[in-house]
Scaffold this motif. Structure first.
Motif, PDB file in Angstrom:
ATOM      1  N   GLN A 214       0.845  -1.203   0.000  1.00  0.00           N
ATOM      2  CA  GLN A 214       0.000   0.000   0.000  1.00  0.00           C
ATOM      3  C   GLN A 214       0.882   1.255   0.000  1.00  0.00           C
ATOM      4  N   ASN A 215       0.300   2.374  -0.457  1.00  0.00           N
ATOM      5  CA  ASN A 215       1.067   3.619  -0.437  1.00  0.00           C
ATOM      6  C   ASN A 215       1.131   4.153   1.002  1.00  0.00           C
ATOM      7  N   ALA A 216       2.318   4.606   1.372  1.00  0.00           N
ATOM      8  CA  ALA A 216       2.512   5.059   2.754  1.00  0.00           C
ATOM      9  C   ALA A 216       1.617   6.249   3.105  1.00  0.00           C
ATOM     10  N   GLY A 217       1.083   6.924   2.098  1.00  0.00           N
ATOM     11  CA  GLY A 217       0.191   8.069   2.321  1.00  0.00           C
ATOM     12  C   GLY A 217      -1.015   7.713   3.167  1.00  0.00           C
ATOM     13  N   LEU A 218      -1.384   6.453   3.213  1.00  0.00           N
ATOM     14  CA  LEU A 218      -2.577   6.073   3.975  1.00  0.00           C
ATOM     15  C   LEU A 218      -2.387   6.295   5.475  1.00  0.00           C
TER      16      LEU A 218
END
Ligand SMILES: Nc1nc2c(ncn2[C@@H]2O[C@H](COP(=O)(O)O[C@H]3[C@@H](O)[C@H](n4cnc5c(=O)[nH]c(N)nc54)O[C@@H]3COP(=O)(O)O)[C@@H](O)[C@H]2O)c(=O)[nH]1
Length: 727
Positions: A214-218
Motif C-alpha cells: 500500500q502507499n505510505a500516504g494512507l
C-alpha cells in the motif's frame, strides 16, 4: 654488479680452490674459456674468505692442501647458513676412495679425479651449475608461492572477519528493527510499503501484511495539499531527509500527532531504491507539554491565570486600551478574614471557598477582563475601562455585593466578604508591577476603612500609608521611652457648675514624629496589637494620679478612661481593671470606662457579660459617640450603661441646626428614659451650654470649660474649686 655479470652474461660463477698453481691455472683457463666467471683461491683460508664475501655458484675444492684442507673447508662452508647450499666438487686423486666417502658425508655433490680431463671438468661443472641454478629458481618459486599463499590466507581471514562483522551487524539491525519502540516503515522508491516493524503495528493498529504494497500516504491524516506536506516531500527528494511533526491516522480512524524522520536509501549509482520512515506517537508527550504549559501559566487550585499570564494579559489589554484612548484598572481583591475560614472549617473548605470565589469572579467580570489568582486569598482583576471608570466601579460594587451573600460549600453556609484596592493606568502607573503595587496599597486602605469595601489608590493615600508605617515604627517603644502622658478634661455638672469628673485623654510626644493625636495612633495600636499594653499604662497612670489627688486631700474625682475595642475583646481586661483598682487602692466608683458602639459590636453577648461584671464592682460605663454608629437601640437596652455622651458632631451646630438639636434632644430624653445620665462633649460656646442646659443635659465637657490639661494643670483646677459655669 659482479653477480649480475656472472648470472646474466656468463655461464656461472665458479670458485676454484687449488694450492698447486699449475692446476689452478689450468682449471681457471679452461672454465674461463668455456664462459665461466672464475674466482681463484690458493688455500683454504682464502677460499672461505672469498666464499663468505660473495657466495659463488659452484666451488671446485682441492682435498689436499697445506693449512686447512679441503674437508675442513667443506665442513665450514656447510655449517654457514648462507653458504650451505653452494655445491662443492672435490678435486682429488683417482684412487682415493676414502676421500670420496668422506667428501660425500661432508655434503660434496661430486668428485673430479686428478689428473684432470677437460671434458669431464666442463661436463661436471656445467651440470652442477645448472642444477644449482635450477634448485635456486625452484626455491625462489616456492618462496614466492608461500608468500602468495600467506597473503591470500590473510585476505581470506580478513574477509571471514568482515563477513562475520556484517552478519553481526545485520543481526543487531534486525533486533533493533524488531525491538525499537519507534515505528519503522520501509517503502520502495514509489512509496509502496515493503516492510514494517512490530512498533508500527502497535502504534498504527495495522499488521505488516495489511499495509504491505500500500502507499505510505494512507498513514498520513493531514491535508496532503498543505504546504507542510509538500515541504516534507520536497525536502526528502532534494536533501534526502525530512523530520518534523505530522498528523497521523490509525487503522481505527483516530488521528494522533507523530514525530517523523524520513530518509531515502540509494544504491551505489545514487538511484533512490527505498524510503525509510521512523516515527513515534507523541500524543502523551503533547498532553504533558500542554499540561506543563497550562500549569506554568495558571494557578493549580483555581485554574485561573497566574501572575505570569496576568502580566501578558495586562500588556495586551493596555496596548488595546491605549489605541482607543481608554485605560486599564488593576484590582487587588483579598477575602476579609479568610484565615478564620481556614481555622474554623479546615484547609479543604478554605480551598473550596477559593474555588467558588474564583468561579464567581470569572462569571462576574466582562469578556475581555481577566481574573487571576496570586496565591492565598489574593486575586487580581484586570479591567478594560473608559476614563470615567464606570465599569470598574460597577464591577467592584457587584463583586462586593455578590461575595457578601453566604456561600454554600459542602452543605455549609460560609460568609465571605472581600476588600478591593484599585489602581488605574495613566494616573497610578503604567507598568503591571507598579499598578499591582499601588492596587495593593489601595487594598490596605479599603481594609482600613472597614473591610467589605473598595478603595482607589491616590498619592494622598500613599502618603498616609507611609505615615502609618512611621507611626508603627515609633509606637512600639513609646512606653519604654516614656513618651506618653495622660491629660484630663474636666466634666462639669450643669446643675451646680462643679467639676464632677474628668476624661482621661492620652497624649504622645515622639522625638521623630512630634505630637501624634490619639485618634491617629490608637487605631494603629489596635492593628499592631499594642493597644492592651498602652491601655494598661493609661489605667495605671490614672489610678496612680487619683490616689495622689486623694492623698493630697483634693477629694475623690471620677475619671473616665477610654477603652479600645481590642482591650474590650480581651478576656483579661475585666480582672485586670479589678486588680489595678485594688493595687492602687482606688474605689471602683471613682473609675468610669468609656466605650463606643464599635467597641462592643464585635461580640455583644460577651460585651454584656463584661460590662455587667464591671458595673457590679462599681465602675460606671459611658457610651461615647452615641448616634454616630450603628445605634442599635436593642443593644442599648441590653447594655448596663450609666452615661450616654452626645457626640461633638451634634453639639457643634446644636444651636443652629434643627436636626442636630433634635438628635441632641432625643439622646437626652432616651438616656433619661433608660435611667442614664447624659454628657455633651465638645462644648465650645455659651450658647451651646445654655441650649443643652435648658434641655436637661446633665454634664458637659469641652473647650468652653477647659481644654484637656496635664496632671499638674488639672491639680491646679482641683485646688481652685471654681464654678466652671461662671465663665
Ligand atoms: N482607647 C483610647 N482612646 C483614647 C485615649 N485617649 C484619647 N482617646 C481617643 O482618641 C480620640 C481623640 O482624642 P483627643 O484628640 O484627645 O480628643 C479629645 C478631646 O481633646 C476633644 N475635645 C474635647 N472638647 C473639645 C472641644 O470643645 N473642641 C474640640 N475641637 N475638641 C474637643 O475630643 C476628644 C474627646 O473625644 P471622646 O473620647 O469621644 O470624648 C477620642 O476618640 C478619644 O476617645 C486612650 O487613652 N485610650
Amino acid at each position: 654488479m659482479h653477480r649480475d655479470l656472472s648470472d646474466q652474461h656468463t655461464k656461472g660463477e665458479v670458485l676454484i680452490v687449488e694450492d698447486t698453481p699449475a692446476s689452478l691455472k689450468l682449471l681457471s683457463d679452461l672454465l674461463t674459456e668455456a664462459g665461466y666467471y672464475v674466482r681463484q683461491a690458493p688455500n683454504g683460508e682464502l677460499a672461505l674468505w672469498s666464499a663468505q664475501s660473495r657466495p659463488p655458484e659452484l666451488i671446485l675444492l682441492d682435498v689436499r692442501m697445506p693449512g686447512i684442507d679441503g674437508f675442513e673447508v667443506c665442513r665450514r662452508l656447510k655449517a654457514a647458513p648462507e653458504l650451505s647450499q653452494v655445491p662443492v666438487i672435490f678435486l682429488s686423486a683417482q684412487h682415493d676412495t676414502d676421500d670420496k666417502v668422506r667428501g660425500f658425508e661432508l655434503g660434496a655433490v661430486d668428485f673430479i679425479a686428478k689428473p684432470f680431463q677437460a671434458e669431464e671438468i666442463l661436463a661436471r661443472t656445467d651440470a652442477h651449475v645448472k642444477l644449482g641454478r635450477a634448485q635456486k629458481a625452484l626455491a625462489a618459486e616456492r618462496a614466492l608461492l608461500e608468500e602468495r599463499v600467506a597473503e591470500r590466507t590473510a585476505e581470506l581471514a580478513k574477509e571471514v572477519e568482515q563477513r562475520r562483522a556484517n552478519e553481526e551487524f545485520l543481526r543487531l539491525a534486525s533486533q533493533v528493527f524488531e525491538a525499537t519502540q519507534d515505528a519503522i516503515v520501509v517503502t520502495d522508491r514509489d512509496g509502496r510499503i515493503v516492510a514494517t516493524n512490530p512498533a508500527f503495528t502497535q502504534i498504527s493498529g495495522y499488521t505488516a501484511e495489511e499495509v504491505r504494497g500500500q502507499n505510505a500516504g494512507l498513514l498520513y491524516a493531514g491535508d496532503q495539499d498543505t504546504s507542510t506536506f509538500s515541504a516534507m516531500v520536497q525536502s526528502v527528494v532534494t536533501t534526502g531527509h525530512w523530520s518534523g511533526e505530522i498528523l497521523a491516522r490509525r487503522k481505527n480512524g483516530e488521528t494522533y500527532p507523530g514525530l517523523l524522520s524520513a530518509s531515502v536509501v540509494r544504491d551505489e549509482q545514487g538511484h533512490v531504491i527505498n524510503h525509510v520512515a521512523v516515527f513515534m506517537d507523541i500524543t502523551e508527550r503533547k498532553a504533558e507539554q500542554h499540561l506543563i504549559d497550562f500549569l506554568s501559566n495558571h494557578d493549580a487550585l483555581t485554574g485561573l491565570p497566574n501572575r505570569l499570564l496576568a502580566r501578558q494579559r495586562f500588556v495586551q489589554t493596555l496596548a488595546a486600551a491605549r489605541r482607543e484612548g481608554r485605560c486599564v484598572a488593576v484590582m487587588c481583591l483579598d477575602l476579609d478574614r479568610f484565615k478564620s475560614i481556614n481555622d474554623s472549617y479546615g484547609h479543604d473548605m478554605g480551598d473550596k471557598a477559593l474555588q467558588v470565589v474564583s468561579r464567581y469572579l470569572s462569571e462576574t467580570v466582562r469578556e475581555g477582563d481577566t481574573v487571576t489568582r496570586q496565591g492565598g486569598d489574593e486575586f487580581q482583576i484586570i479591567v478594560d475601562d473608559d476614563t470615567q471608570l464606570s465599569a470598574t466601579i460597577a464591577l467592584a460594587q457587584k463583586i462586593l455585593a455578590g461575595l457578601r451573600k453566604e456561600l454554600m460549600i459542602d452543605g455549609q453556609q460560609i460568609t465571605v466578604t472581600s476588600s478591593i484596592g484599585i489602581a488605574v493606568s495613566l494616573t497610578d502607573g503604567e507598568s503591571f508591577d507598579e499598578l499591582v503595587r499601588n492596587a495593593d496599597t489601595a487594598l490596605f486602605r479599603a481594609k482600613e476603612i472597614g473591610r467589605d469595601n473598595y478603595a482607589f489608590f491616590t498619592e494622598r493615600m500613599d502618603a498616609e500609608i507611609r505615615d502609618k508605617l512611621a507611626i508603627q515604627g515609633q509606637l512600639r517603644g513609646a512606653i519604654a521611652r516614656d513618651e506618653f502622658e495622660v491629660h484630663y478634661q474636666p466634666q462639669v455638672c450643669l446643675r451646680t457648675g462643679a467639676m464632677v469628673g474628668a476624661e482621661a485623654l492620652l497624649r504622645w510626644d515622639n522625638a521623630v514624629l512630634g505630637k501624634v493625636p490619639p485618634n491617629r495612633f490608637i487605631p494603629l495600636a489596635e492593628e499592631y496589637g499594642l493597644v492592651n499594653s498602652i491601655g494598661e499604662w493609661v489605667l495605671e497612670s490614672v489610678c496612680a494620679q487619683m490616689k495622689l489627688w486623694h492623698d493630697e486631700g483634693l477629694g475623690t474625682i471620677k475619671v473616665a478612661v477610654n477603652l479600645a475595642a481590642g482591650q474590650f475583646a480581651n478576656d483579661a481586661t475585666v480582672p485586670y481593671v479589678e486588680s489595678t483598682l485594688r493595687n492602687f487602692g482606688v474605689a471602683a466608683e471613682c473609675l468610669g470606662l468609656e466605650i463606643t458602639e464599635g467597641t462592643v459590636m464585635g461580640d455583644p453577648n460577651k460585651a454584656v457579660a463584661a460590662l455587667r461584671r464591671l458595673k457590679d464592682i462599681g465602675v460606671s460605663i459611658s457610651l461615647d459617640d452615641f448616634g454616630t454608629g450603628y445605634s442599635s437601640l436593642s443593644y442599648l437596652k441590653r447594655f448596663p450603661i450609666d452615661v450616654l455622651k452626645i457626640d461633638k458632631s451634634f453639639v457643634d451646630d446644636v444651636t443652629t441646626d434643627s436636626a442636630d438639636a433634635a438628635i441632641a434632644l432625643s439622646v437626652i430624653s432616651l438616656a433619661h428614659n433608660l435611667n442614664m445620665r447624659v454628657i455633651a462633649e465638645g462644648v465650645e460656646t455659651r450658647e451651646q451650654v445654655q441650649f443643652l442646659t435648658e434641655r436637661g443635659c446633665d454634664e458637659m465637657q469641652g473647650y468652653y470649660f477647659s481644654r484637656p490639661v496635664n496632671a499638674e494643670g488639672f491639680t491646679a483646677l482641683l485646688r481652685e474649686r471654681r464654678n466652671l459655669l461662671d465663665m
